[in-house]
Design a protein around this motif. Structure first.
Motif, PDB file in Angstrom:
ATOM      1  N   ALA A   1       0.843  -1.195   0.000  1.00  0.00           N
ATOM      2  CA  ALA A   1       0.000   0.000   0.000  1.00  0.00           C
ATOM      3  C   ALA A   1       0.877   1.244   0.000  1.00  0.00           C
TER       4      ALA A   1
ATOM      5  N   SER B   1       0.190   5.915  -0.124  1.00  0.00           N
ATOM      6  CA  SER B   1      -0.861   6.924   0.067  1.00  0.00           C
ATOM      7  C   SER B   1      -0.468   8.199  -0.656  1.00  0.00           C
TER       8      SER B   1
ATOM      9  N   ALA C   1      -2.787  -0.964   4.572  1.00  0.00           N
ATOM     10  CA  ALA C   1      -3.414   0.258   4.085  1.00  0.00           C
ATOM     11  C   ALA C   1      -3.408   1.338   5.161  1.00  0.00           C
TER      12      ALA C   1
ATOM     13  N   ALA D   1      -0.968   5.126   5.486  1.00  0.00           N
ATOM     14  CA  ALA D   1      -1.530   6.457   5.707  1.00  0.00           C
ATOM     15  C   ALA D   1      -0.793   7.239   6.793  1.00  0.00           C
TER      16      ALA D   1
ATOM     17  N   ILE E   1      -9.055   7.473   6.828  1.00  0.00           N
ATOM     18  CA  ILE E   1      -8.907   7.167   5.406  1.00  0.00           C
ATOM     19  C   ILE E   1     -10.236   7.432   4.706  1.00  0.00           C
TER      20      ILE E   1
ATOM     21  N   SER F   1      -9.931   4.237  -0.594  1.00  0.00           N
ATOM     22  CA  SER F   1      -8.816   3.439  -1.087  1.00  0.00           C
ATOM     23  C   SER F   1      -8.943   3.275  -2.600  1.00  0.00           C
TER      24      SER F   1
ATOM     25  N   LYS G   1      -6.831  10.819   4.687  1.00  0.00           N
ATOM     26  CA  LYS G   1      -5.865  10.279   3.737  1.00  0.00           C
ATOM     27  C   LYS G   1      -6.547   9.502   2.616  1.00  0.00           C
TER      28      LYS G   1
ATOM     29  N   VAL H   1      -5.600   6.322   0.149  1.00  0.00           N
ATOM     30  CA  VAL H   1      -4.672   5.197   0.172  1.00  0.00           C
ATOM     31  C   VAL H   1      -4.692   4.471  -1.175  1.00  0.00           C
TER      32      VAL H   1
ATOM     33  N   SER I   1      -3.995   0.809  -2.666  1.00  0.00           N
ATOM     34  CA  SER I   1      -3.796  -0.611  -2.358  1.00  0.00           C
ATOM     35  C   SER I   1      -3.193  -1.304  -3.580  1.00  0.00           C
TER      36      SER I   1
END
Length: 325
Positions: free
Chosen positions: A38, A40, A124, A128, A295, A298, A319, A321, A323
């Motif tokens: 992951a 970010s 994940a 972050a 988060i 994603s 944040k 993210v 993946s």
């Protein structure tokens, strides 16, 4: 391996593409090869893609970026280690701020840029943390010197750094005020903010509040206005870690540097730097439940251009993210 490759400067959709590139070579000296799980998005990623402000190109390359793969926050598994690596071995789960290149399936970085991943977090969630949480810790604890009972205001409290800054200030025993848009007020209360201000309704620099420490992440007010609501011996920490307005914040930083030796207030410019020690602190705080990543969404590796567009245009909450594995 698959990676997001940048071909020039401009909008993320125009200059980023998914490509097959060579996997990192065998590590040398203190290098570590990471299998990236992951990553970010941070302000620096957006700035290096768009080339805005122009001074970014002095570091990245004037016409085209010298590094083709963007991304700095990372969480993953150590794949290989160089002969001088002493802190890690293959299979270790790590997180950190690498030099560049986390928007890819594999990345290489010196061991000094990473730390062991918090045990209680997913990859994940760990991705972050590095830049944003490290910056918040530096701004509130180290530069701000926050102590129990102080009054702290975070301007730009709903972004990546701001959500962590609110948590750090509460952890240190402060009375915390967060400034954000109306849609994020409840979120800041959930994170522990004692007071919240909707900047579209109230201008905190014209209100009655006085603060021992102000962390300004938004760059939305002049230095004089910020100093007006700072206590006589309070500390102002300035950063341009959010959003694309640069001239005003940079002027405030320059003025603060010149003025600081001649006033009773402490005026600090935040030159954020991630260190192994700070990463270790962030990991320990996360495992202790004192830092929780916020988060918003994603994305997949293929969606990196959209993630960067959203970051730059829509004022992401917390944040974003990426993946990967």
């Amino acid at each position: 391996m698959r990676a997001v490759v940048q071909k020039g400067y401009g909008s993320p959709a125009a200059v980023l593409r998914i490509a097959e590139v060579d996997r990192p070579r065998d590590p040398v000296d203190d290098e570590v090869v990471i299998r990236v799980h992951a990553a970010s998005v941070n302000f620096g990623d957006w700035a290096f893609v768009t080339g805005v402000p122009g001074m970014i190109r002095l570091a990245a390359g004037m016409r085209t970026p010298r590094a083709a793969v963007r991304g700095r926050d990372v969480a993953g598994t150590v794949e290989h280690v160089g002969p001088r690596v002493s802190r890690f071995r293959p299979g270790d789960e790590i997180f950190g701020e690498i030099v560049t290149g986390s928007y890819a399936e594999y990345a290489t970085t010196p061991e000094s840029t990473i730390s062991l991943k918090p045990r209680t977090l997913t990859f994940a969630q760990a991705a972050a943390l590095p830049i944003a949480a490290g910056t918040a810790l530096q701004g509130i604890r180290d530069s701000g010197g926050v102590t129990p009972g102080q009054s702290v205001l975070v301007n730009g409290a709903s972004g990546g750094v701001g959500t962590y800054a609110v948590q750090v200030a509460k952890m240190l025993g402060a009375e915390v005020t967060g400034v954000c848009s109306s849609r994020n007020l409840d979120q800041l209360r959930t994170l522990g903010a004692d007071h919240v201000i909707d900047y579209a309704v109230d201008d905190f620099t014209r209100g009655p509040g006085r603060y021992d420490v102000i962390l300004d992440l938004a760059g939305s007010h002049r230095l004089r206005a910020l100093r007006r609501v700072l206590t006589p011996r309070g500390t102002l920490v300035l950063s341009t870690g959010q959003g694309g307005r640069w001239v005003g914040p940079l002027q405030a930083m320059a003025a603060a540097g010149l003025m600081s030796p001649f006033v009773s207030q402490r005026l600090r410019v935040l030159a954020a730097k991630t260190t192994p020690e700070r990463l270790d602190d962030v990991a320990a705080l996360a495992d202790a439940g004192k830092l929780t990543p916020v988060i918003e969404r994603s994305y997949t590796l293929d969606e990196v251009p959209e993630a960067l567009r959203h970051f730059g245009e829509d004022h992401a909450r917390g944040k974003l993210v990426i993946s990967i594995h």
